[in-house]
Design an enzyme around this catalytic site. Sequence first.
Site, PDB file in Angstrom:
ATOM      1  N   ASP A  10       0.685  -1.174   0.060  1.00  0.00           N
ATOM      2  CA  ASP A  10      -0.089  -0.166   0.089  1.00  0.00           C
ATOM      3  C   ASP A  10       0.969   1.260  -0.110  1.00  0.00           C
ATOM      4  OD1 ASP A  10      -1.558   2.150   0.286  1.00  0.00           O
ATOM      5  OD2 ASP A  10      -2.115   1.364   2.664  1.00  0.00           O
ATOM      6  N   LYS A  72       2.677  11.279  -3.746  1.00  0.00           N
ATOM      7  CA  LYS A  72       1.436  10.583  -4.761  1.00  0.00           C
ATOM      8  C   LYS A  72       0.526  11.776  -5.123  1.00  0.00           C
ATOM      9  CE  LYS A  72      -1.797   6.873  -3.332  1.00  0.00           C
ATOM     10  NZ  LYS A  72      -2.150   5.777  -2.459  1.00  0.00           N
ATOM     11  N   GLU A 173      -7.436   0.662  -3.883  1.00  0.00           N
ATOM     12  CA  GLU A 173      -7.226   0.513  -2.181  1.00  0.00           C
ATOM     13  C   GLU A 173      -8.379   0.031  -1.658  1.00  0.00           C
ATOM     14  OE1 GLU A 173      -5.417   4.369  -2.008  1.00  0.00           O
ATOM     15  OE2 GLU A 173      -3.664   3.493  -2.617  1.00  0.00           O
ATOM     16  N   ASP A 195     -12.737   5.476   2.000  1.00  0.00           N
ATOM     17  CA  ASP A 195     -11.555   5.448   1.976  1.00  0.00           C
ATOM     18  C   ASP A 195     -10.835   6.843   2.005  1.00  0.00           C
ATOM     19  OD1 ASP A 195      -8.772   5.349   2.144  1.00  0.00           O
ATOM     20  OD2 ASP A 195      -8.593   3.853   0.395  1.00  0.00           O
TER      21      ASP A 195
END
Length: 531
Positions: A10, A72, A173, A195
């Site tokens: 992850d 990211k 994810e 999320d």
Amino acid sequence: MKMGHVIGIDLGTTNSCIAYFEGGKPQVIPNLDGQRTTPSVVSVTDSGEKLVGSFAQRQTTTNPGNTVTSIKRLIGKKFDSKEAQEAKKKMPYNLTDAPNGDVMVSLNSKAISPQEVSGMILEYLKECAESHLGEEVSDAVVTVPANFNDHQRKATKDAARIAGLNVARVINEPTAACLAYGIDERKNAIVAVYDLGGGTFDITLMEVSDGVFHVLATNGNSYLGGEDFDDRIVDWIIEEFKKENKIDLSKDVFVRQRIKEAAESAKKNLSFSQENKIHLPFIFSDKSGAKHIKLNLSREKLEELTSDLIEKTFPFIEQTLEDSKLNPKDIEEVILVGGQTRMPKVKEMIKDFFGKDPVEDINPEEIVALGAAVQSGIIKGETDESTLLLDVTPLSLGVEAENDAFARIIARNTTIPTRRTRAFTTVRHNQKRVRVHVLQGESENASENISLGVFNLVGIHSAPAGLPQIDVTFEIDADGIVKVTAKDVDSERLKKIEVKPSSGLSNEEIEKIIAKAQKKEAEKEEKVKEE
Ligand code: AMP
């Protein structure tokens, strides 16, 4: 030959986590410091030494200009994108642009791609896994936010390649989280995975039934997360200081970084307490003496500063419900993923929306890596045979038509892998090439969607306008990555396509980066031997 472990990674905005599948169960792999998660931070010291993880994180206040956090948020983005321009204003490190317009970060005055920065994090995680497992690790399942577009997915895959990892599969994810949650007890339910991590937000609705994990719809915002909550607190602190001292601290990157650390820490504490003191001594000094920040932040004030950010997630949830023709009451279980969901106000607003308590006993920072490890178990045939994952594409794929119109070819929430073929033809006599501009997004205007690239179908045989038929096939693979091929129907030969991707590193560039890193490594080893 027996396949070694395929690790699950992850790669988070703030923190990353790795796991592996053994004995029918996913397990977290601690990093070299023994921690279960690793800060996604890279720093280069004055002497050129690369630091990753908590070592790099310690540099955020002492060497902010050469310490990269939240990469990211920039991967797969253009320099002139709204997101990169916002980051440029807030981040202490410098941003520049590559010749193709992609955003680059400046480390020790050298411009490097986000792929390389993420590659450094992945390389460190690979090393941690190798040390823990006592074997070389070359394959990984890597997770990405469900809402990542083709550029962001490809760039993540390239980062892994730079780190020496073969990507066995890219998975979303929230889907990974649901896999980890549902694998154990063979749950049968309609599940919503909410999320909210450090930098991205996703909502995914899934149907879990006898080992089949079927994504019904997904949506989200790849630029909304815990970082935005921190920024709200930073702005508040700066404003309060200004009111009291008539001094603007916002322009000083060192100061801003110190405030940001204190802000994040206060935010986290306020998930467990009602009040938090923010004390930053000697934040500023001038002729009149040293100035300090001494403030009290209450949970109530934090909620006032940030509730609209939580509210911003609701239209996405509503869209997924509409897309899957469900109502909030149809959702049987709600799973919260990502560190930011630890905030009580997030839990409360989600509970109110769905009319039920989210599932307890899930570690929101580890569940995605655990799910990636489950996926690696599926790939290696180590899970129950009936386990099946059916994911979807988050964004519609199409081409530019006349007058800036967007012609959808594959609609969002189509199960992947998928392929659609469309026939193209010429508009002029003896036209030798046809230009196909491939786009991803939901706007009816082509120019408002993300350009994936221009595909020129060349070498079309001479014929009157409208006669040649070229079939173009658009494919989205299981990683959510787009491929385009073309065939001249008359000749049955595969036509040549000249591809001009509008973003990303070329194969040659990636190989150059790898070769450079290998050379550096060899030089380092040579030096060690000499010593
Ligand atoms: P993740 O990407 O899942 O690691 O999430 C990281 C984000 O979660 C960061 O923005 C953290 O500040 C935030 N976070 C972590 N712990 C807490 C907490 N206890 N309360 C609120 N936010 C948190």
